[in-house]
Design an enzyme around this catalytic site. Structure first.
Site, PDB file in Angstrom:
ATOM      1  N   HIS A   1       1.517   4.649  -2.661  1.00 56.52           N
ATOM      2  CA  HIS A   1       2.011   5.948  -2.718  1.00 56.52           C
ATOM      3  C   HIS A   1       3.221   6.417  -2.749  1.00 56.52           C
ATOM      4  CE1 HIS A   1      -2.045   6.491   0.090  1.00 56.52           C
ATOM      5  NE2 HIS A   1      -1.740   6.386   0.715  1.00 56.52           N
TER       6      HIS A   1
ATOM      7  N   HIS B   1      -5.366   7.497  -1.925  1.00 58.61           N
ATOM      8  CA  HIS B   1      -6.285   6.428  -2.082  1.00 58.61           C
ATOM      9  C   HIS B   1      -7.502   6.694  -2.571  1.00 58.61           C
ATOM     10  CE1 HIS B   1      -5.438   7.164   2.518  1.00 58.61           C
ATOM     11  NE2 HIS B   1      -4.700   6.361   2.157  1.00 58.61           N
TER      12      HIS B   1
ATOM     13  N   HIS C   1       0.926  -0.864  -0.452  1.00 62.58           N
ATOM     14  CA  HIS C   1      -0.348  -0.145   0.094  1.00 62.58           C
ATOM     15  C   HIS C   1       0.821   1.069   0.060  1.00 62.58           C
ATOM     16  CE1 HIS C   1      -3.111   2.578   1.328  1.00 62.58           C
ATOM     17  NE2 HIS C   1      -2.364   3.195   1.693  1.00 62.58           N
ATOM     18  N   GLU C   2       1.302   1.034   0.971  1.00 61.79           N
ATOM     19  CA  GLU C   2       2.671   2.518   1.139  1.00 61.79           C
ATOM     20  C   GLU C   2       3.820   2.402  -0.366  1.00 61.79           C
ATOM     21  OE1 GLU C   2       1.728   4.500   3.453  1.00 61.79           O
ATOM     22  OE2 GLU C   2       1.071   3.241   4.225  1.00 61.79           O
TER      23      GLU C   2
END
Length: 249
Positions: free
Chosen positions: A165, A171, A161-162
């Site tokens: 980014h 998101h 997930h990170e």
């Protein structure tokens, strides 16, 4: 239920798709008041039934046949040249295998590639370290080392997930079209945490259709003050907030 009176009436929230001479189609939140879609207390946008039908048709079109599904930060300056992300792993990072596993997952499922940073060749790079919690900057910062934090409680899924980014993704529920697919229940959000549900309309680009299964999507009770949902999918069967793997899109 209608609340207020005169020109300050409100009701249950709904979503309309509107357009104008100087802007394309965008979503607007209205109140349902006596079958009419009322905006800002006293502006009639049209009949609720018509907007709901338009929304249903737009929702079907948005998810049909799309492959890429995300919302990415606007601007080429945030892109890693050639899709190659140089990185280092802090020797003190707990369980560094999380980084290797997350990187392998990205490389197996996308065109993005990662390489150990060569100081003579790479000025900008991602530095995986424990800076407290799970967090990252959005996209290339062009500032030399940019931290991607993985605290002891951050899983491989959190690392995936990170990295999302770090390569430029906001998101999923921050998309411009999010109100077509989820309802944000602000009454259940922790006081002072409402900003975490902002949409990235001016600094983000919707990519493909909305993806309930995205690893970049918040779970139903994110920032909840009372254990009740802060995000309610329009599709009651939808599962949101997984942190296991990249979805097909």
């Amino acid at each position: 239920m209608t609340i207020g009176q005169g020109e300050f009436r409100g009701g249950e929230r709904g979503t309309a798709r509107i357009s104008g001479v100087t802007f394309g189609v965008r979503t607007a939140i209205y109140s349902r008041v006596g079958g009419m879609a009322i905006f800002e207390g006293d502006i009639a946008l049209g009949l609720v039934d018509e907007f709901e039908q338009q929304l249903a048709e737009a929702r079907e079109q948005a998810v049909a046949g799309d492959v890429a599904s995300a919302v990415g930060i606007s601007g080429s300056r945030f892109r890693w040249p050639g899709g190659l992300v140089p990185f280092t792993v802090d020797p003190a990072l707990p369980n560094p295998e999380r980084v290797r596993d997350a990187i392998a997952h990205w490389e197996q499922n996308t065109r993005i590639r990662f390489t150990e940073r060569d100081p003579a060749e790479h000025v900008n790079f991602v530095r995986f370290m424990d800076a407290g919690g799970c967090w990252s900057f959005i996209g290339l910062q062009d500032s030399g080392a940019q931290t991607l934090s993985l605290g002891p409680g951050c899983s491989v899924g959190n690392a995936i997930h990170e990295i999302g980014h770090a390569v430029g993704l906001w998101h999923e529920q921050s998309r411009e079209d999010r109100d077509m697919f989820v309802r944000i229940d602000f009454a259940n959000i922790q006081t002072g945490q409402e900003h975490n549900f902002d949409q990235h309309i001016t600094d983000g680009d919707d990519l493909g259709g909305y993806d309930y299964g995205s690893i970049m999507h918040y779970p139903r009770t994110a920032f909840s003050a009372n254990g009740r949902p802060t995000i309610v999918p329009v599709d009651p069967a939808a599962t949101i907030g997984q942190r296991a793997a990249l979805s097909a899109g």
